[in-house]
Scaffold this motif. Structure first.
Motif, PDB file in Angstrom:
ATOM      1  N   PHE A 100       0.836  -1.195   0.000  1.00 19.90           N
ATOM      2  CA  PHE A 100       0.000   0.000   0.000  1.00 19.90           C
ATOM      3  C   PHE A 100       0.872   1.247   0.000  1.00 19.90           C
ATOM      4  N   MET A 101       0.227   2.379  -0.315  1.00 26.32           N
ATOM      5  CA  MET A 101       0.917   3.659  -0.389  1.00 26.32           C
ATOM      6  C   MET A 101       0.662   4.480   0.869  1.00 26.32           C
ATOM      7  N   CYS A 102       1.610   5.364   1.172  1.00 24.53           N
ATOM      8  CA  CYS A 102       1.466   6.321   2.258  1.00 24.53           C
ATOM      9  C   CYS A 102       1.739   7.720   1.717  1.00 24.53           C
ATOM     10  N   GLN A 103       1.065   8.691   2.265  1.00 22.12           N
ATOM     11  CA  GLN A 103       1.284  10.080   1.924  1.00 22.12           C
ATOM     12  C   GLN A 103       1.879  10.754   3.161  1.00 22.12           C
ATOM     13  N   SER A 104       3.081  11.299   3.018  1.00 16.33           N
ATOM     14  CA  SER A 104       3.808  11.791   4.189  1.00 16.33           C
ATOM     15  C   SER A 104       3.021  12.856   4.942  1.00 16.33           C
ATOM     16  N   SER A 105       2.349  13.742   4.218  1.00 14.79           N
ATOM     17  CA  SER A 105       1.595  14.799   4.886  1.00 14.79           C
ATOM     18  C   SER A 105       0.441  14.240   5.707  1.00 14.79           C
ATOM     19  N   SER A 106      -0.191  13.183   5.216  1.00 15.27           N
ATOM     20  CA  SER A 106      -1.298  12.566   5.949  1.00 15.27           C
ATOM     21  C   SER A 106      -0.811  11.908   7.233  1.00 15.27           C
ATOM     22  N   LEU A 107       0.294  11.149   7.136  1.00 11.91           N
ATOM     23  CA  LEU A 107       0.830  10.489   8.322  1.00 11.91           C
ATOM     24  C   LEU A 107       1.332  11.510   9.336  1.00 11.91           C
ATOM     25  N   ASP A 108       1.952  12.576   8.835  1.00 19.06           N
ATOM     26  CA  ASP A 108       2.441  13.625   9.725  1.00 19.06           C
ATOM     27  C   ASP A 108       1.275  14.293  10.452  1.00 19.06           C
ATOM     28  N   PHE A 109       0.177  14.515   9.735  1.00 20.38           N
ATOM     29  CA  PHE A 109      -0.990  15.130  10.360  1.00 20.38           C
ATOM     30  C   PHE A 109      -1.589  14.207  11.418  1.00 20.38           C
ATOM     31  N   LEU A 110      -1.728  12.923  11.102  1.00 24.90           N
ATOM     32  CA  LEU A 110      -2.279  11.978  12.075  1.00 24.90           C
ATOM     33  C   LEU A 110      -1.391  11.891  13.309  1.00 24.90           C
ATOM     34  N   ALA A 111      -0.074  11.888  13.109  1.00 21.63           N
ATOM     35  CA  ALA A 111       0.851  11.843  14.237  1.00 21.63           C
ATOM     36  C   ALA A 111       0.688  13.073  15.121  1.00 21.63           C
ATOM     37  N   SER A 112       0.468  14.235  14.503  1.00 24.68           N
ATOM     38  CA  SER A 112       0.287  15.463  15.278  1.00 24.68           C
ATOM     39  C   SER A 112      -1.000  15.436  16.094  1.00 24.68           C
ATOM     40  N   GLN A 113      -1.960  14.581  15.686  1.00 29.08           N
ATOM     41  CA  GLN A 113      -3.213  14.442  16.416  1.00 29.08           C
ATOM     42  C   GLN A 113      -3.168  13.304  17.435  1.00 29.08           C
ATOM     43  N   GLY A 114      -1.979  12.707  17.608  1.00 29.38           N
ATOM     44  CA  GLY A 114      -1.827  11.652  18.605  1.00 29.38           C
ATOM     45  C   GLY A 114      -2.139  10.252  18.126  1.00 29.38           C
ATOM     46  N   PHE A 115      -2.176  10.047  16.823  1.00 33.63           N
ATOM     47  CA  PHE A 115      -2.474   8.706  16.296  1.00 33.63           C
ATOM     48  C   PHE A 115      -1.347   7.749  16.692  1.00 33.63           C
ATOM     49  N   ASP A 116      -1.709   6.569  17.189  1.00 32.04           N
ATOM     50  CA  ASP A 116      -0.746   5.575  17.667  1.00 32.04           C
ATOM     51  C   ASP A 116      -0.452   4.567  16.547  1.00 32.04           C
ATOM     52  N   PHE A 117       0.632   4.782  15.806  1.00 35.09           N
ATOM     53  CA  PHE A 117       0.975   3.883  14.695  1.00 35.09           C
ATOM     54  C   PHE A 117       1.506   2.545  15.190  1.00 35.09           C
ATOM     55  N   ASN A 118       2.137   2.515  16.353  1.00 29.22           N
ATOM     56  CA  ASN A 118       2.577   1.233  16.920  1.00 29.22           C
ATOM     57  C   ASN A 118       1.386   0.339  17.212  1.00 29.22           C
ATOM     58  N   LYS A 119       0.350   0.935  17.779  1.00 33.10           N
ATOM     59  CA  LYS A 119      -0.870   0.163  18.066  1.00 33.10           C
ATOM     60  C   LYS A 119      -1.513  -0.318  16.767  1.00 33.10           C
ATOM     61  N   LEU A 120      -1.472   0.532  15.749  1.00 32.54           N
ATOM     62  CA  LEU A 120      -2.051   0.168  14.455  1.00 32.54           C
ATOM     63  C   LEU A 120      -1.411  -1.096  13.900  1.00 32.54           C
ATOM     64  N   ILE A 121      -0.076  -1.109  13.831  1.00 30.97           N
ATOM     65  CA  ILE A 121       0.617  -2.226  13.183  1.00 30.97           C
ATOM     66  C   ILE A 121       0.613  -3.481  14.065  1.00 30.97           C
ATOM     67  N   LYS A 122       0.758  -3.296  15.356  1.00 31.05           N
ATOM     68  CA  LYS A 122       0.828  -4.445  16.261  1.00 31.05           C
ATOM     69  C   LYS A 122      -0.547  -5.037  16.541  1.00 31.05           C
ATOM     70  N   ASP A 123      -1.541  -4.164  16.751  1.00 29.62           N
ATOM     71  CA  ASP A 123      -2.850  -4.635  17.228  1.00 29.62           C
ATOM     72  C   ASP A 123      -4.001  -4.334  16.282  1.00 29.62           C
ATOM     73  N   GLY A 124      -3.713  -3.840  15.070  1.00 24.48           N
ATOM     74  CA  GLY A 124      -4.786  -3.533  14.131  1.00 24.48           C
ATOM     75  C   GLY A 124      -5.564  -4.771  13.725  1.00 24.48           C
ATOM     76  N   ILE A 125      -6.868  -4.607  13.534  1.00 26.06           N
ATOM     77  CA  ILE A 125      -7.759  -5.714  13.151  1.00 26.06           C
ATOM     78  C   ILE A 125      -7.639  -5.949  11.652  1.00 26.06           C
ATOM     79  N   SER A 126      -7.552  -7.188  11.264  1.00 22.59           N
ATOM     80  CA  SER A 126      -7.426  -7.522   9.847  1.00 22.59           C
ATOM     81  C   SER A 126      -8.775  -7.402   9.154  1.00 22.59           C
ATOM     82  N   TYR A 127      -8.742  -7.438   7.823  1.00 20.48           N
ATOM     83  CA  TYR A 127      -9.957  -7.396   7.021  1.00 20.48           C
ATOM     84  C   TYR A 127      -9.627  -7.873   5.618  1.00 20.48           C
ATOM     85  N   MET A 128     -10.640  -8.142   4.834  1.00 18.75           N
ATOM     86  CA  MET A 128     -10.460  -8.539   3.435  1.00 18.75           C
ATOM     87  C   MET A 128     -11.752  -8.344   2.667  1.00 18.75           C
ATOM     88  N   THR A 129     -11.650  -8.332   1.352  1.00 19.17           N
ATOM     89  CA  THR A 129     -12.830  -8.172   0.507  1.00 19.17           C
ATOM     90  C   THR A 129     -13.565  -9.494   0.364  1.00 19.17           C
TER      91      THR A 129
END
Length: 627
Positions: A100-129
């Motif tokens: 998948f792709m990432c947009q640096s400005s989007s990730l930077d904005f989410l980080a500034s709002q306190g988004f927990d990327f460690n929690k996302l990758i370690k504990d994120g819920i899976s999904y599929m089509t």
């Protein structure tokens, strides 16, 4: 309520109960990026808007999903909210390994709002089509049928014979001593594990059970267990199959919630929700179709009742009272007279209150969107003299004008404010728009001066030597063409002619449709909802590959050129903050005096209907904001 992989199974029954009892549901999402490639033009038709957005956003991930269910407390006579904030991250096993792709400005904005990327990758819920789920389910079923069948053995290579023999001796000793019930075999690669699995099963047969064990650090080893009875063998096979199905259901994960929302057929509310809807369909149902009409039919099939609060706030009686329709600003406006926010509470740990103020957390934004919807609904009900406390039905005349219309923020300034999921949209003419080619040294002032005899203009730069120019005084279009036709430094082309020459075949169709906009409502037919899109397990919907040459970004603002300089405003979006020029457009005049009287006599403006022309929607103040 925060939901991650560890508590998803426990939360799923709670989510199901919340959806079942809700009067309406509100969603919000966060992504790893907003747009890749050509951005939307303010002059695009709804079809062009969709195609541009679909191509430019499909490779980003949806990483947080907010769901807020509003249900009525009959005893206390007020609403309660059950809110869920899901962290989502697709797992590579047993599902496909996602890129998948990432947009640096989007990730930077989410980080500034306190988004927990460690929690996302370690504990994120899976999904599929659905297509991937069907294919993997079929593969697992077929694979489990082979468990009882013998497989062709692999000859042990000479370089591995000594190691395999040594492990077999250790297992023999383990069985002879009888002190432990199991042992582990570590430090071997996948091929050696296969050889050991084969040789141990062949030599010790019904005396041991051999299986692969995955550690928390993702390392794998072989686990050998002593067989105490024949029941152990039978139970082992059954447990193995059961664990595989549990792992599979975990991989399907959040897709169950998305489908739960769809199957409820309840009103789904969002704010500026085009990307929310597109990503929800693309990640949890099936890849988005390339064709616009198929997208509308697909969306309406999955979510038959949608309401966008940004579109709702952009129409009377809210338009003239809402200075900014950015969600945070809209909440502030609706908190003061002549509006009022309803009383909405929650059980401990199950929802939000306004005291939380967790903006850009998907669950909280969904909660705030629900408050805004209830406040606007209450205002409309109060104007009619109806009960203002509860939203009763999706058939209510109060929401009919806004139902199944998704706001298009980038084109609202040019009277293309929505996608109508339940029918055709009126396509505004573009005969007042021109493509202008000019010298490289020109700036915005030169363009403004060139068109100054013809009134205010809107300029959208394409690159350093070209731009789209739209006239505020549309009746001046013929005069502009004649006056500037022989200008020595510029080339002026009508919008339709430029699109016909430069666009792809599919875009030419959209342009041709725009040319006959006055007849579109007579000739187009409303899509039939009963012809639901069939979701198959064979693959994805084909997409026409169109290579769009990249334009060199122009370091100038795309803005309106009024008689007086526009003021600057800074907006904050999920991709960060940016500055745009803002111009208040004069309110459009009513067609005649009788219509004026009709508007005054009625508390709710009669042009709030599904047949409303875009002429009743003028300039929106936040037209350049994705929020």
């Amino acid at each position: 309520m925060e939901v991650i992989r560890k508590n998803f199974k426990e939360a799923l029954p709670l989510v199901a109960a919340s959806v079942k009892k809700a009067d309406f549901l509100v969603i919000d999402t966060e992504f790893t990026g907003i747009i890749n490639g050509r951005d939307v033009s303010m002059f695009d038709t709804p079809e062009e808007y969709y195609k541009c957005t679909q191509k430019g956003s499909s490779e980003f991930l949806l990483i947080q999903f907010g769901l807020c269910a509003f249900h009525w407390n009959h005893k206390e006579k007020h609403y309660m909210n059950d809110a869920y904030n899901f962290y989502l991250f697709p797992r590579g096993s047993p599902g496909p390994d996602r890129m998948f792709m990432c947009q640096s400005s989007s990730l930077d904005f989410l980080a500034s709002q306190g988004f927990d990327f460690n929690k996302l990758i370690k504990d994120g819920i899976s999904y599929m089509t659905v297509p991937i789920e069907c294919k993997l389910r079929e593969n697992l079923t077929e694979r489990q049928k082979t468990y009882s069948k013998g497989k062709d053995s692999i000859k042990v290579p000479d370089e591995h014979k000594a190691y395999v023999e040594d492990i077999c001796n250790q297992v023999h000793q383990f069985l002879e001593e009888g002190q432990l019930d199991e042992m582990e075999i570590d430090k071997c690669n996948s091929f050696v594990r296969l050889l050991l699995f084969q040789e141990l099963r062949a030599r010790f047969k019904d005396k041991i059970l051999v299986e692969t064990k995955i550690l928390e650090n993702k390392n794998r080893l072989l686990n050998v267990k002593r067989v105490k009875s024949q029941d152990d063998l039978k139970n082992h096979d059954a447990l193995k199959k059961e664990r595989e199905w549990e792992d599979f259901e975990d991989a399907v994960g959040f897709s169950k919630v998305a489908r739960m929302i769809s199957e409820s057929e309840k009103l789904v509310v969002g704010h500026n929700m085009l990307l929310d809807v597109m990503h929800t369909l693309n990640h949890f149902f099936q890849p988005l179709p390339a064709e616009y009409t198929q997208f509308k039919e697909f969306t309406h099939c999955m979510f038959p009742h949608i309401l966008d609060t940004k579109y709702m706030s952009s129409l009377p009686p809210f338009k003239d009272k809402v200075n900014s329709s950015i969600l945070k600003h809209l909440l502030a406006t609706l908190s003061a007279a002549p509006f009022s926010l309803p009383k909405v509470v929650s059980d401990e740990g199950r929802g939000y209150s306004q005291l939380h103020e967790k903006h850009h957390e998907a669950g909280y934004d969904a909660y705030v969107t629900g408050l805004c919807f209830l406040a606007m609904h209450s205002h409309l009900a109060n104007m009619r003299g109806d009960d203002t406390t509860r939203f009763l039905s999706i058939t209510s005349p109060l929401i009919k004008p806004f139902l199944n219309k998704v706001f298009l923020s980038r084109t609202a300034h040019q009277d293309s404010p929505f996608i109508n999921l339940a029918g055709p949209e009126p396509l505004p003419p573009r005969d007042h728009v021109f493509h202008l080619a000019f010298p490289r040294e020109w700036q915005r002032n030169e363009i403004t001066q060139l068109f100054s005899p013809f009134g205010p203009i809107t300029v959208q730069f394409i690159d350093d030597t070209s731009a789209f120019v739209a006239l505020a005084r549309r009746e001046q279009a013929t005069s502009v063409s004649k006056a500037l036709a022989k200008h020595s430094k510029i080339t002026l082309t009508s919008y339709y002619k430029y699109k016909k020459i430069n666009d792809t075949p599919s875009s030419k169709t959209a342009t041709k449709t725009a040319e006959v906009a006055n007849d579109c409502k007579k000739t187009e037919k409303t899509p039939v909802r009963t012809s639901a899109l069939q979701i198959n397990a064979t693959g994805t919907t084909p997409v026409n590959k169109v290579i769009i040459p990249e334009k060199v970004p122009r370091d100038r603002s795309n803005s309106v050129s009024p008689i007086t300089p526009p003021r600057k405003r800074t907006f904050s979006t999920s991709s960060g903050g940016f500055e745009v020029n803002e111009l208040e457009s004069p309110t459009k005049k009513l067609k005649d005096a009788s219509e004026t009287k009709k508007r005054i006599d009625e508390k709710i403006i009669d042009r709030f209907d599904s047949e409303a022309k875009p002429a009743c929607v003028t300039v929106f103040k936040d037209d350049d904001c994705w929020d």
